[in-house]
Design an enzyme around this catalytic site. Sequence first.
Site, PDB file in Angstrom:
ATOM      1  CE  LYS A  50      16.154 -24.646   7.457  1.00 14.55           C
ATOM      2  NZ  LYS A  50      17.264 -23.432   7.663  1.00 14.55           N
ATOM      3  NE  ARG A  91      -1.768  -1.461   3.458  1.00 12.72           N
ATOM      4  CZ  ARG A  91      -1.991  -1.707   4.782  1.00 12.72           C
ATOM      5  NH1 ARG A  91      -3.042  -1.400   5.216  1.00 12.72           N
ATOM      6  NH2 ARG A  91      -1.086  -2.007   5.631  1.00 12.72           N
ATOM      7  CG  HIS A 140       9.102 -25.667   9.096  1.00  6.91           C
ATOM      8  ND1 HIS A 140       8.885 -25.452   7.599  1.00  6.91           N
ATOM      9  CD2 HIS A 140       9.128 -24.626   9.629  1.00  6.91           C
ATOM     10  CE1 HIS A 140       8.730 -24.055   7.821  1.00  6.91           C
ATOM     11  NE2 HIS A 140       8.636 -23.610   9.100  1.00  6.91           N
ATOM     12  CE  LYS A 178       9.440 -19.633  18.705  1.00 11.11           C
ATOM     13  NZ  LYS A 178      10.801 -19.706  17.911  1.00 11.11           N
ATOM     14  CG  ASP A 181       6.397 -21.607  14.665  1.00 13.27           C
ATOM     15  OD1 ASP A 181       6.212 -20.477  13.860  1.00 13.27           O
ATOM     16  OD2 ASP A 181       7.436 -21.089  15.296  1.00 13.27           O
ATOM     17  CE  LYS A 239       6.317 -20.398   9.443  1.00 10.68           C
ATOM     18  NZ  LYS A 239       6.789 -21.115  10.188  1.00 10.68           N
ATOM     19  CG  ASP A 281       8.013 -26.538   4.903  1.00  7.82           C
ATOM     20  OD1 ASP A 281       8.931 -26.112   5.290  1.00  7.82           O
ATOM     21  OD2 ASP A 281       7.112 -27.145   5.454  1.00  7.82           O
ATOM     22  CG  HIS A 282      12.016 -21.536   5.230  1.00  9.24           C
ATOM     23  ND1 HIS A 282      11.073 -21.301   6.293  1.00  9.24           N
ATOM     24  CD2 HIS A 282      13.124 -21.828   6.085  1.00  9.24           C
ATOM     25  CE1 HIS A 282      11.294 -21.316   7.547  1.00  9.24           C
ATOM     26  NE2 HIS A 282      12.665 -21.776   7.312  1.00  9.24           N
ATOM     27  CD  GLU A 321      13.622 -21.363  16.930  1.00 10.25           C
ATOM     28  OE1 GLU A 321      13.767 -20.152  16.946  1.00 10.25           O
ATOM     29  OE2 GLU A 321      12.451 -21.962  16.763  1.00 10.25           O
TER      30      GLU A 321
HETATM   31  N1  LIG Z   1       9.355 -12.501   8.069  1.00  8.20           N
HETATM   32  C1  LIG Z   1      10.052 -13.766   8.035  1.00  8.20           C
HETATM   33  O1  LIG Z   1      11.175 -13.964   8.567  1.00  8.20           O
HETATM   34  C2  LIG Z   1       8.861 -14.666   7.704  1.00  8.20           C
HETATM   35  C3  LIG Z   1       9.405 -15.923   7.811  1.00  8.20           C
HETATM   36  C4  LIG Z   1       8.599 -17.048   7.310  1.00  8.20           C
HETATM   37  C5  LIG Z   1       7.316 -16.841   6.670  1.00  8.20           C
HETATM   38  N2  LIG Z   1       6.861 -15.591   6.837  1.00  8.20           N
HETATM   39  C6  LIG Z   1       5.519 -15.221   6.152  1.00  8.20           C
HETATM   40  O2  LIG Z   1       5.803 -14.333   5.245  1.00  8.20           O
HETATM   41  C7  LIG Z   1       4.533 -13.271   5.239  1.00  8.20           C
HETATM   42  C8  LIG Z   1       4.978 -11.935   5.205  1.00  8.20           C
HETATM   43  O3  LIG Z   1       5.700 -11.801   6.392  1.00  8.20           O
HETATM   44  P1  LIG Z   1       6.417 -10.315   6.764  1.00  8.20           P
HETATM   45  O4  LIG Z   1       7.078 -10.407   8.022  1.00  8.20           O
HETATM   46  O5  LIG Z   1       7.213 -10.065   5.741  1.00  8.20           O
HETATM   47  O6  LIG Z   1       5.104  -9.478   7.096  1.00  8.20           O
HETATM   48  P2  LIG Z   1       4.989  -7.931   7.074  1.00  8.20           P
HETATM   49  O7  LIG Z   1       6.470  -7.444   7.414  1.00  8.20           O
HETATM   50  O8  LIG Z   1       3.941  -7.544   7.799  1.00  8.20           O
HETATM   51  O9  LIG Z   1       4.757  -7.307   5.691  1.00  8.20           O
HETATM   52  C9  LIG Z   1       3.711  -7.543   5.033  1.00  8.20           C
HETATM   53  C10 LIG Z   1       3.438  -6.437   4.047  1.00  8.20           C
HETATM   54  O10 LIG Z   1       2.090  -6.332   3.393  1.00  8.20           O
HETATM   55  C11 LIG Z   1       1.640  -5.089   3.080  1.00  8.20           C
HETATM   56  N3  LIG Z   1       0.494  -5.228   3.175  1.00  8.20           N
HETATM   57  C12 LIG Z   1      -0.549  -5.071   4.430  1.00  8.20           C
HETATM   58  N4  LIG Z   1      -1.955  -4.905   4.054  1.00  8.20           N
HETATM   59  C13 LIG Z   1      -2.008  -4.659   2.523  1.00  8.20           C
HETATM   60  C14 LIG Z   1      -2.953  -4.757   1.632  1.00  8.20           C
HETATM   61  N5  LIG Z   1      -4.201  -4.278   2.121  1.00  8.20           N
HETATM   62  N6  LIG Z   1      -2.498  -4.415   0.499  1.00  8.20           N
HETATM   63  C15 LIG Z   1      -1.384  -4.715   0.038  1.00  8.20           C
HETATM   64  N7  LIG Z   1      -0.258  -4.774   0.916  1.00  8.20           N
HETATM   65  C16 LIG Z   1      -0.649  -4.908   2.172  1.00  8.20           C
HETATM   66  C17 LIG Z   1       2.360  -4.315   4.101  1.00  8.20           C
HETATM   67  O11 LIG Z   1       3.090  -3.303   3.442  1.00  8.20           O
HETATM   68  P3  LIG Z   1       2.146  -1.452   3.363  1.00  8.20           P
HETATM   69  O12 LIG Z   1       1.986  -1.163   4.917  1.00  8.20           O
HETATM   70  O13 LIG Z   1       2.949  -0.820   2.670  1.00  8.20           O
HETATM   71  O14 LIG Z   1       0.882  -1.949   2.647  1.00  8.20           O
HETATM   72  C18 LIG Z   1       3.343  -5.046   4.547  1.00  8.20           C
HETATM   73  O15 LIG Z   1       4.772  -4.465   4.882  1.00  8.20           O
HETATM   74  C19 LIG Z   1       3.740 -13.771   6.277  1.00  8.20           C
HETATM   75  O16 LIG Z   1       2.723 -14.605   5.727  1.00  8.20           O
HETATM   76  C20 LIG Z   1       4.749 -14.542   7.265  1.00  8.20           C
HETATM   77  O17 LIG Z   1       3.983 -15.629   7.723  1.00  8.20           O
HETATM   78  C21 LIG Z   1       7.633 -14.545   7.300  1.00  8.20           C
END
Ligand SMILES: NC(=O)c1ccc[n+]([C@@H]2O[C@H](COP(=O)([O-])OP(=O)(O)OC[C@H]3O[C@@H](n4cnc5c(N)ncnc54)[C@H](OP(=O)(O)O)[C@@H]3O)[C@@H](O)[C@H]2O)c1
Length: 524
Positions: free
Chosen positions: A214, A69, A272, A372, A267, A180, A209-210, A248
């Site tokens: 690996k 957004r 995994h 954890k 989780d 995921k 599933d990362h 962990e």
């Molecule tokens: N982070 C990790 O290490 C990790 C690891 C494994 C899996 N995941 C999975 O990956 C996914 C993303 O995780 P994340 O940590 O990157 O989440 P995040 O930091 O919350 O990022 C999601 C992004 O989506 C955008 N967003 C929110 N509402 C929106 C809308 N209505 N339209 C368009 N864009 C929108 C937001 O940007 P704006 O505010 O600019 O819209 C936000 O920056 C999740 O499903 C999570 O479970 C993450």
Amino acid sequence: MTGSISMAVENSANPLLAGLEPERQVEPLSFVIFGANGDLTKRKLIPAVYALFMQGLLPRSFVLLGTSRTHFSHEKFRNAMKEALLKFASDLPFTEESWQRFASSLYYQAADSGTETGFEDIKKTLSALDEKHGTNGRHVFYLSTSPSLYLPIIKGLGKSGLVVKTRVNEPAYPRVVIEKPFGHDLASSLNLDEQIHEVLREHQIYRIDHYLGKETVQNIMVFRFANAIFEPLWNRNHIDHIQVTNAETLGVEGRGAYYEEAGALRDMMQNHLMQLMALVLMEPPIAMDAESTRDEKNKVLKSLRPLTAATIDENAVRGQYGPGFILGSQVPGYRQEPSVADSSQTATFAALKLSVDNWRWSGVPIYVRTGKRLAKSITEVAVVFKDPPHRLFENPDKHGQTHIPGNVLVMQIQPDEGISLKFATKQPGPNTTVRWLNMDFKYGSAFGTRTPTAYERLILDCLHGDPSLFARSDFVEASWKYIQPIIEHWENNALDFPNYAAGSWGPAASDALLARTGHTWRRL
Ligand SMILES: NC(=O)c1ccc[n+]([C@@H]2O[C@H](COP(=O)([O-])OP(=O)(O)OC[C@H]3O[C@@H](n4cnc5c(N)ncnc54)[C@H](OP(=O)(O)O)[C@@H]3O)[C@@H](O)[C@H]2O)c1
């Protein structure tokens, strides 16, 4: 032949190329990231795509379109991604010149995925980019947003015509990668799957599933099926039991709100660890293609003896950490973490004893634990072999134990990725004293090359249209079916938490789970 030799020489000159197959060519395409302003994009996705670019593994015409957004110009988006790359991927070679070449493929379109106009804007931008870069409507969409947006985005893509169903033998564009978690429980996962299938066919869906990306996890298959010496032993006749540990030292690291909803089963276990176990327990696939491998993994889940309300307490253990010490530093208990309820019943530790009802594994207990704030960060699969049929040597070990456990084959997934085999030797000297030693293989020292990240491998496979390392619909369903009764049983029966101290190896009940069958967890 000459071509492949010169390619190998070129590869060895480029440390980044090690481990990936250079002959894999991808057609020109656009890679669209939803959630481009998010943590995962910055931390994992952009570094992975940049690493692929540096290895020459991206097509000549390649577009990466980020969308979320927040309003960014293309330039501002490129700068934010450059900053992320420098912060999170300092091991990758970086020069201003290489960055400029990479950055010229990056674009951004602000769009709210909850609105129709958002998709119209994305469509217009993509079609202009298709024209400019010759990507010709070949689109891969990556959903890196909160799970609540998966369905709205897929429906929006369908409604705007950005995705259409394709037949298996047609070019499989568009493809959609889904992060995921896939569902919160069995019902929501089935519902999500059903609705996604209204817009896409299974071969277009790539559920990440990362763990499967690996190197060490992929090596389980190579180890088992490229070596003829282990497979004859890989069954109930020679294996006493198997232990899978995912431990962990970290707590919830500010993600208390997420973890309160998830817990250890959702989780780690449902996704995994189930994938990991399936690779260890499955039959050899008839070929190394996506469906043959995924068919065999699915059969393993079908062979798991379901746990019921009557058998859960005997076969499943939960825990939640209280305050304690990790590496000498005091850390708070789970209930003291931000955004965690004072009386939280969320399990931060889970251990299961699984029974596999098939010819290969009948009677072999499979123990799996994840937690954890445990004493050490380690993920491994330990295959414990049976004792020799007749014991000739009864020396006590250094703990005074006279029963020395048998051979153990350990596949260490992280850290210090590698494989080791424990075997008995005679200690030099006048007496026949048995010593247990390890034959070790370490990835780092054996190959001396950089290991590609899981996201690099998975994104590349997706660009190639190879879903082998992605979770198939039936696996996700079977895995939820196994886990769901345990989740419900735990939700309906509160326990006195916390029941283990941070820095320990989990609750006493976890040791008792193995003791009932005469086993103990490995001392790690
Ligand atoms: N982070 C990790 O290490 C990790 C690891 C494994 C899996 N995941 C999975 O990956 C996914 C993303 O995780 P994340 O940590 O990157 O989440 P995040 O930091 O919350 O990022 C999601 C992004 O989506 C955008 N967003 C929110 N509402 C929106 C809308 N209505 N339209 C368009 N864009 C929108 C937001 O940007 P704006 O505010 O600019 O819209 C936000 O920056 C999740 O499903 C999570 O479970 C993450």
